[in-house]
Structure formats: structure tokens, C-alpha cells
Design a protein around this motif. Structure first.
Motif, PDB file in Angstrom:
ATOM      1  N   ALA A 104     -10.053 -17.143 -25.259  1.00 55.65           N
ATOM      2  CA  ALA A 104     -11.472 -17.101 -25.624  1.00 55.65           C
ATOM      3  C   ALA A 104     -11.765 -18.064 -26.765  1.00 55.65           C
ATOM      4  N   SER A 105     -10.858 -18.101 -27.747  1.00 55.91           N
ATOM      5  CA  SER A 105     -11.057 -19.023 -28.874  1.00 55.91           C
ATOM      6  C   SER A 105     -10.996 -20.472 -28.397  1.00 55.91           C
TER       7      SER A 105
ATOM      8  N   LYS B 171     -11.589 -21.669 -25.371  1.00 55.12           N
ATOM      9  CA  LYS B 171     -12.783 -21.985 -24.574  1.00 55.12           C
ATOM     10  C   LYS B 171     -14.016 -22.138 -25.463  1.00 55.12           C
ATOM     11  N   GLY B 172     -14.151 -21.222 -26.416  1.00 57.06           N
ATOM     12  CA  GLY B 172     -15.341 -21.268 -27.263  1.00 57.06           C
ATOM     13  C   GLY B 172     -15.422 -22.539 -28.080  1.00 57.06           C
ATOM     14  N   TYR B 173     -14.341 -22.864 -28.769  1.00 55.50           N
ATOM     15  CA  TYR B 173     -14.371 -24.059 -29.625  1.00 55.50           C
ATOM     16  C   TYR B 173     -14.388 -25.342 -28.788  1.00 55.50           C
ATOM     17  N   ALA B 174     -13.739 -25.324 -27.605  1.00 52.22           N
ATOM     18  CA  ALA B 174     -13.841 -26.486 -26.728  1.00 52.22           C
ATOM     19  C   ALA B 174     -15.266 -26.657 -26.236  1.00 52.22           C
ATOM     20  N   GLY B 175     -15.961 -25.528 -26.010  1.00 53.32           N
ATOM     21  CA  GLY B 175     -17.379 -25.603 -25.632  1.00 53.32           C
ATOM     22  C   GLY B 175     -18.231 -26.206 -26.721  1.00 53.32           C
ATOM     23  N   PHE B 176     -17.910 -25.870 -27.982  1.00 53.00           N
ATOM     24  CA  PHE B 176     -18.642 -26.480 -29.097  1.00 53.00           C
ATOM     25  C   PHE B 176     -18.414 -27.990 -29.112  1.00 53.00           C
ATOM     26  N   LEU B 177     -17.137 -28.393 -28.905  1.00 57.54           N
ATOM     27  CA  LEU B 177     -16.842 -29.829 -28.868  1.00 57.54           C
ATOM     28  C   LEU B 177     -17.608 -30.519 -27.744  1.00 57.54           C
ATOM     29  N   GLU B 178     -17.687 -29.855 -26.602  1.00 52.97           N
ATOM     30  CA  GLU B 178     -18.411 -30.429 -25.462  1.00 52.97           C
ATOM     31  C   GLU B 178     -19.873 -30.683 -25.819  1.00 52.97           C
ATOM     32  N   GLU B 179     -20.466 -29.758 -26.577  1.00 52.00           N
ATOM     33  CA  GLU B 179     -21.858 -29.936 -26.982  1.00 52.00           C
ATOM     34  C   GLU B 179     -21.992 -31.037 -28.033  1.00 52.00           C
TER      35      GLU B 179
ATOM     36  N   GLU C 264     -15.318 -15.124 -34.837  1.00 53.78           N
ATOM     37  CA  GLU C 264     -16.013 -16.298 -35.379  1.00 53.78           C
ATOM     38  C   GLU C 264     -16.532 -17.190 -34.263  1.00 53.78           C
ATOM     39  N   MET C 265     -15.759 -17.298 -33.187  1.00 53.63           N
ATOM     40  CA  MET C 265     -16.213 -18.122 -32.063  1.00 53.63           C
ATOM     41  C   MET C 265     -17.470 -17.532 -31.430  1.00 53.63           C
ATOM     42  N   LEU C 266     -17.492 -16.215 -31.260  1.00 52.71           N
ATOM     43  CA  LEU C 266     -18.682 -15.573 -30.694  1.00 52.71           C
ATOM     44  C   LEU C 266     -19.878 -15.708 -31.623  1.00 52.71           C
ATOM     45  N   ARG C 267     -19.635 -15.583 -32.914  1.00 56.79           N
ATOM     46  CA  ARG C 267     -20.738 -15.741 -33.871  1.00 56.79           C
ATOM     47  C   ARG C 267     -21.339 -17.140 -33.778  1.00 56.79           C
ATOM     48  N   GLN C 268     -20.486 -18.168 -33.703  1.00 56.90           N
ATOM     49  CA  GLN C 268     -20.989 -19.541 -33.593  1.00 56.90           C
ATOM     50  C   GLN C 268     -21.712 -19.762 -32.268  1.00 56.90           C
ATOM     51  N   THR C 269     -21.197 -19.121 -31.197  1.00 59.74           N
ATOM     52  CA  THR C 269     -21.863 -19.246 -29.891  1.00 59.74           C
ATOM     53  C   THR C 269     -23.302 -18.741 -29.991  1.00 59.74           C
TER      54      THR C 269
ATOM     55  N   PHE D  37     -21.395  -4.848 -19.827  1.00 58.22           N
ATOM     56  CA  PHE D  37     -19.959  -5.064 -19.942  1.00 58.22           C
ATOM     57  C   PHE D  37     -19.670  -6.545 -19.711  1.00 58.22           C
ATOM     58  N   ILE D  38     -18.800  -7.126 -20.555  1.00 59.42           N
ATOM     59  CA  ILE D  38     -18.397  -8.529 -20.410  1.00 59.42           C
ATOM     60  C   ILE D  38     -16.877  -8.577 -20.386  1.00 59.42           C
ATOM     61  N   GLY D  39     -16.326  -9.169 -19.341  1.00 56.96           N
ATOM     62  CA  GLY D  39     -14.878  -9.315 -19.270  1.00 56.96           C
ATOM     63  C   GLY D  39     -14.401 -10.417 -20.197  1.00 56.96           C
ATOM     64  N   LYS D  40     -13.215 -10.220 -20.737  1.00 55.54           N
ATOM     65  CA  LYS D  40     -12.609 -11.244 -21.598  1.00 55.54           C
ATOM     66  C   LYS D  40     -11.680 -12.132 -20.776  1.00 55.54           C
ATOM     67  N   PRO D  41     -11.572 -13.401 -21.106  1.00 58.53           N
ATOM     68  CA  PRO D  41     -12.244 -14.109 -22.194  1.00 58.53           C
ATOM     69  C   PRO D  41     -13.752 -14.152 -21.976  1.00 58.53           C
ATOM     70  N   VAL D  42     -14.510 -14.002 -23.052  1.00 61.01           N
ATOM     71  CA  VAL D  42     -15.960 -13.927 -22.959  1.00 61.01           C
ATOM     72  C   VAL D  42     -16.530 -15.290 -22.589  1.00 61.01           C
ATOM     73  N   ASP D  43     -17.372 -15.289 -21.542  1.00 63.77           N
ATOM     74  CA  ASP D  43     -18.092 -16.502 -21.170  1.00 63.77           C
ATOM     75  C   ASP D  43     -19.352 -16.590 -22.033  1.00 63.77           C
ATOM     76  N   GLY D  44     -19.531 -17.742 -22.719  1.00 64.95           N
ATOM     77  CA  GLY D  44     -20.648 -17.890 -23.648  1.00 64.95           C
ATOM     78  C   GLY D  44     -22.002 -17.685 -22.998  1.00 64.95           C
TER      79      GLY D  44
END
Length: 554
Positions: A188-189, A191-199, A451-456, A536-543
Motif C-alpha cells: 500500500a505504501s 502504491k501510494g507514494y508511486a501514485g504521488f510520483l505519477e501525479e 501517512e500515505m492515506l493522509r496524503q492521498t 469496506f475497502i480491501g488492502k492494499p487500499v486503492d486511492g
């Protein structure tokens, strides 16, 4: 002369007296004689009755192997040779199953008094034999058909092996939950931070490509973790509309590098996508099992593995012709499992290898658990059983056709998905601040994930407060829940689970929206309450899924 006549009269008188005495004695003893004869006859009847009621066959011969006595069970056990067991029949050269057995001959040659061995009959039955020389010079043997006993023992060993495997799977299942939880947090971490980089790197093509590759690798790892959960815990994987071609392509990507020398792949997908109602992880497992079986069958051979597709409005797997190239012909054998006749639109995927083929005796049991084509019994024998189970779960069926020495074809038939009714996506502004100033309380014991979810959320314009200690978060909610509009909580946390926080809030009369995240529970399994069906959200959490669910309460 007178004296001589007198003597003759006395002699005749004595003889008459003796005769009368003899007649009297005979009359007195006749009753005893009759009783003795009756006793002998009764004893013989009892003996014959006892011999007939024996579970074992009994054979008594003299030293010349002439039959003295044989009971009815001998005739039943050796039904095709019943005429041999009549009294006086000479068995030498006629009953080789016993007299020609190596252990019997050794007993005679070594002057032993007893022997035990087994006779394997032509009809595959097994007879246990015990032979003994009597002190009177007779040879007595007992015969028992133990075929069913051996089959029962084999079944007992098989069931015991199955039980041990099931216990190992249960242990793996318990371990997989913990492993999946930890790995999902890591994924999840990533994916989340890679998603931030993608943006953030949208204007840098090279860096954007790297970020997207990180995302793709993380998603593949996520699917592997999900597969561990499904196999270990036997939980029902969620199903949805799946494009079949990419699933097979991904399996091929992992498989093609393992092909033996001299083998290649012919993959002929249709131009249009094929949609089925399934789970891509389990479908990937199905096709990976088939590809692995094909690779093993082609070791040491040259040839081609082909994958072909046909769509039908109606299909009968057992009668609809299959014109796939290299489909087995001639002396073939086959088996099928699951749904065979389809009266609604369906797809048939055919995998044909030019491998060694499968023996007809084995193919009849090919879908049984732990049956393997490997002579050494390696690789577990779970592949085709798993293929049949997965296909059946999605309303499909499997047919396998093989020609020994030429190759094998496996046909997988699955119903096509019904037209999917998609909910119109919500309109989003390109300005993150347009998302409003909604407050979310995040609870997760893993700080990287939290922290990744908070930034998302904050990148989407949603303010969030993060807490890593579940008890502290509960205390804040009980003190003043109005500070937040929605709670997003992990489920598996030390001392206090997410569902425990929810229950405590409801006990206190606090009706704040609550979204639960976890990799270890199935929202449709009854393991969590109905109130989490839509939250309900399965992990890893999809942003994107997180944002969709949170925005419903803002």
C-alpha cells in the motif's frame, strides 16, 4: 448209542440257549448301536456345517496333493476352478496358484512345517494363504480373499494423507493472514507514494515511466498476496467483470521463459475483448496450472503449445466439434468436469500441447485431488483438480482429450458476462481544493500506510488527521466526534481492532460514518456486520476507491 443221542440233545439245547442269548443281547444293544450311529451322523453334519460357515477357505490334501476335504469357501474364492476341490482330485499341475507358488515350493524343498504368502489372481484379486503340515502327514491350507481389505487400507492411507495435507493447508491459511497483512501494508505504501510520483512527474516522461512501472509491479505483488489468501484461507474471492485475454497474456508472460528447448507458443486471441464474471487472480491460477502441465508434458520433445478461442451462443463440450489445429485425433481418451451444456453465450478456450499425452487409465481420474501424471508422484497432483473447481465456481466446465504419445487438449468453457451496469463516475474538479474541507480521522498502526492515506486524501482537497494508536483515536472520538465527518480505520491492530472501535462508538450512541480497511476479512462472508457492506475497502487500499467512499459522506 443211547448215550450218544443224549449228548446230541444236550448239545442242541446249549446251542439253542446260546442263540437265544445272542438274540437277547443283540436286541438289548440295538438301541445303543442306533444311538451311536446317530451320533456319528450328527457329528459329521456339525463338521460340514462348521466348515461351510468358515470365513476362510479350507483345503486338506495328502502328501500326493490329492483332495481329502475342501469347504464351500474354496469354491467361492477360486470360482473358476471349483471342480478341482472334489474329494480325490489330484491337484498337481492343475492348481498352480498354490502348488506352483515360490513360497510353497520352498516350504516343501526345505522341509518346513508352515508358510504364509499371498496369491495374486488373474482378475486382480489378492488371496492370503497359510499352509501347515499336520502330524498325520496331511497338508492343510487356509485361503482368505483380502482384496477389499487391501482396498480399505489403501483408502485409509489416502484419507490420512488428505487429512495431513488439509492440516498443513489450515496452518498455511493461518500464517497467510498475518503475512498478507504485513505485506499489504508495504505494498500500500509503495502504491501510494508511486501514485504521488505519477501525479508530480507528469511532465517528465522518463520519470513518469519509472513511476508507472513501480505501480505495475506493486499491483502484481498485490495480486500474488491475494492469491496466497485465497489458496491458504479458501476464502471466496470477489468476482466482477474480467477481460479474459489480458489474464491469459499475463500468465503467458510469466510462463514463456520456462518453456523447454524446442517448444514454442502459438497464441491466437480475437480482436474484440472477451468478458466473463470471475476473479482475475483465480483465473490466472487456472491458466497457469494448465500452462505448467503443458510445459511438463513437452519436456524432451519438440512441438507447439497453442491457445485458441471460440465464442458460441450454445455449446455442448462433449459434442460440439473442435477444429483447433493439432487437436488430438485417432486413439484418444478423455474426461470432463463441471458444466457441459451451455444454452447462453459462452467462450471456449482451447489449450493444445504436442507433449507425451496421458494414459487412458489415468485420464479417468484426472480431476481427482492428488492424482498426478508424474510417475514419481511429484508436484502434488492438485493442478487439474484446482482447474475444475475454479471453472465450476464460475459456472463453467472442462473437457480434456489426449492421445498417448501425441498430445493433449484442454477445453475451458465459461459463460460470457452479462452487460455490466456501471455507475456514472462522479465529476471531479482539477483543483484539489474544490473537494472542500471535509475532515477525516485515519486510524492505522502502520505509519507508512497511515501517512500515505493522509496524503492521498489531502491531495484531493480532503483534510485528514492521522493516529497510529487505536485507543487514543477512540478516546478522541468519544470526547468530541463532531470534529470529523467520517472515520477510516484499519481492522487488524494491536489491542483494539477497527470493528471494536466501531462497536464502542455505537454503544455510546455515536453514529459517525465508519469505513473499515483490511486484507483478511471478506465483507460478504459474515465475518463483519451488514453495516460494512458498502463501507469496506480491501488492502492494499486503492486511492480512487478510498476517495469515492469518503466523498459520499462529505
Amino acid at each position: 448209542m443211547t448215550e450218544t443221542l443224549e449228548q446230541l440233545r444236550r448239545k442242541l439245547a446249549r446251542e439253542r440257549t446260546a442263540r437265544l442269548e445272542a438274540e437277547r443281547l443283540l436286541e438289548e444293544k440295538s438301541d445303543e448301536l442306533y444311538e451311536s450311529l446317530m451320533h456319528v451322523q450328527s457329528s459329521e453334519t456339525l463338521l460340514r456345517s462348521a466348515l461351510s460357515s468358515m470365513y476362510d477357505g479350507l483345503l486338506l490334501t495328502n502328501q500326493y496333493h490329492e483332495v481329502i476335504l475342501a469347504n464351500d469357501q474354496m469354491c467361492e474364492i477360486y470360482s473358476g476352478q471349483a471342480s478341482l476341490f472334489k474329494k480325490g482330485t489330484k491337484l498337481e499341475g492343475a492348481f498352480d496358484e498354490l502348488l506352483g507358488h515360490p513360497d510353497y515350493r520352498a516350504m516343501l524343498e526345505q522341509s518346513q512345517t508352515k508358510a504364509s504368502f499371498r496369491i495374486q489372481l488373474a482378475d486382480q484379486r489378492t488371496v492370503s494363504v497359510g499352509v501347515r503340515f499336520t502330524r498325520e502327514g496331511f497338508i492343510a491350507s487356509t485361503h482368505r480373499d483380502i482384496t477389499q481389505l487391501l482396498e480399505n487400507e489403501e483408502e485409509r492411507r489416502r484419507l490420512l494423507a488428505d487429512l495431513m495435507r488439509a492440516q498443513r493447508m489450515e496452518t498455511i491459511g493461518r500464517m497467510s493472514g498475518t503475512i498478507a497483512h504485513d505485506f499489504n501494508n508495504i505494498i500500500a505504501s509503495i502504491k501510494g507514494y508511486a501514485g504521488f510520483l505519477e501525479e508530480d512527474l507528469a511532465d517528465d516522461a522518463d520519470m513518469l515511466d519509472s513511476a508507472q512501472r513501480i505501480l505495475a509491479a506493486a499491483e502484481k505483488a498485490e495480486r500474488l498476496i491475494q492469491q496466497i489468501l485465497e489458496i491458504g484461507n479458501q476464502q471466496q474471492a470477489p468476482r466482477h467483470r474480467v477481460s479474459l485475454i489480458p489474464v491469459i497474456e499475463e500468465s503467458l508472460d510469466m510462463f514463456v521463459h520456462t518453456l523447454p528447448d524446442g517448444a514454442d507458443v502459438e497464441f491466437d486471441p480475437p480482436d474484440e475483448p472477451i468478458w466473463v464474471e470471475a476473479n482475475e487472480t483465480r483465473l490466472g491460477q487456472l491458466f497457469m496450472n494448465l500452462l505448467t502441465n503443458a510445459r511438463r508434458a513437452m519436456i524432451g520433445r519438440t512441438g507447439r503449445l497453442g491457445i485458441f478461442f471460440d465464442c458460441f451462443d450454445r455449446l455442448d463440450l462433449t459434442s460440439t466439434p473442435n477444429e483447433t489445429p493439432s487437436f488430438p485425433q485417432g486413439q484418444i481418451s478423455g474426461a470432463h468436469s463441471g458444466q457441459i451444456v451451455f444454452d447462453t453465450p459462452c467462450v471456449r478456450v482451447t489449450l493444445v500441447d504436442q507433449g507425451c499425452g496421458i494414459e487412458p487409465e489415468l485420464i479417468e481420474r484426472i480431476f481427482e485431488m492428488y492424482v498426478t501424471t508424474r510417475e514419481d508422484g511429484s508436484h502434488g497432483g492438485v493442478g487439474m483438480s484446482s482447474v475444475a473447481d475454479i471453472a465450476a465456481d464460475y459456472g463453467g466446465g472442462v473437457r480434456i482429450t489426449s492421445a498417448l504419445g501425441s498430445g493433449t487438449a484442454v477445453e475451458i468453457a465459461l459463460p460470457l458476462a452479462k452487460e455490466q451496469r456501471l455507475r456514472a463516475p462522479e465529476q471531479r474538479s482539477s483543483n484539489p481544493q474544490d473537494g472542500g474541507s471535509a475532515d477525516v480521522l485515519l486510524v492505522d498502526d502502520d505509519e507508512n500506510v497511515g501517512e500515505m492515506l493522509r496524503q492521498t486524501l489531502e491531495r484531493a482537497g480532503i483534510t485528514a488527521e492521522y493516529h497510529s494508536k487505536p485507543q487514543a483515536a477512540l478516546d478522541l472520538l468519544l470526547e468530541d466526534h463532531r470534529r470529523w465527518k467520517v472515520v477510516v480505520s484499519d481492522q487488524i491492530m494491536p489491542k483494539l481492532r477497527g470493528s471494536d472501535i466501531f462497536a464502542r462508538l455505537r454503544e455510546a450512541g455515536i453514529d459517525i460514518p465508519f469505513i473499515l480497511c483490511s486484507a483478511q476479512i471478506d465483507p460478504g462472508s459474515g465475518e463483519i456486520q451488514d453495516w460494512l457492506q458498502d463501507d469496506f475497502i480491501g488492502k492494499p487500499v486503492d486511492g480512487e476507491e478510498l476517495l469515492d467512499k469518503v466523498r459520499r459522506y462529505l
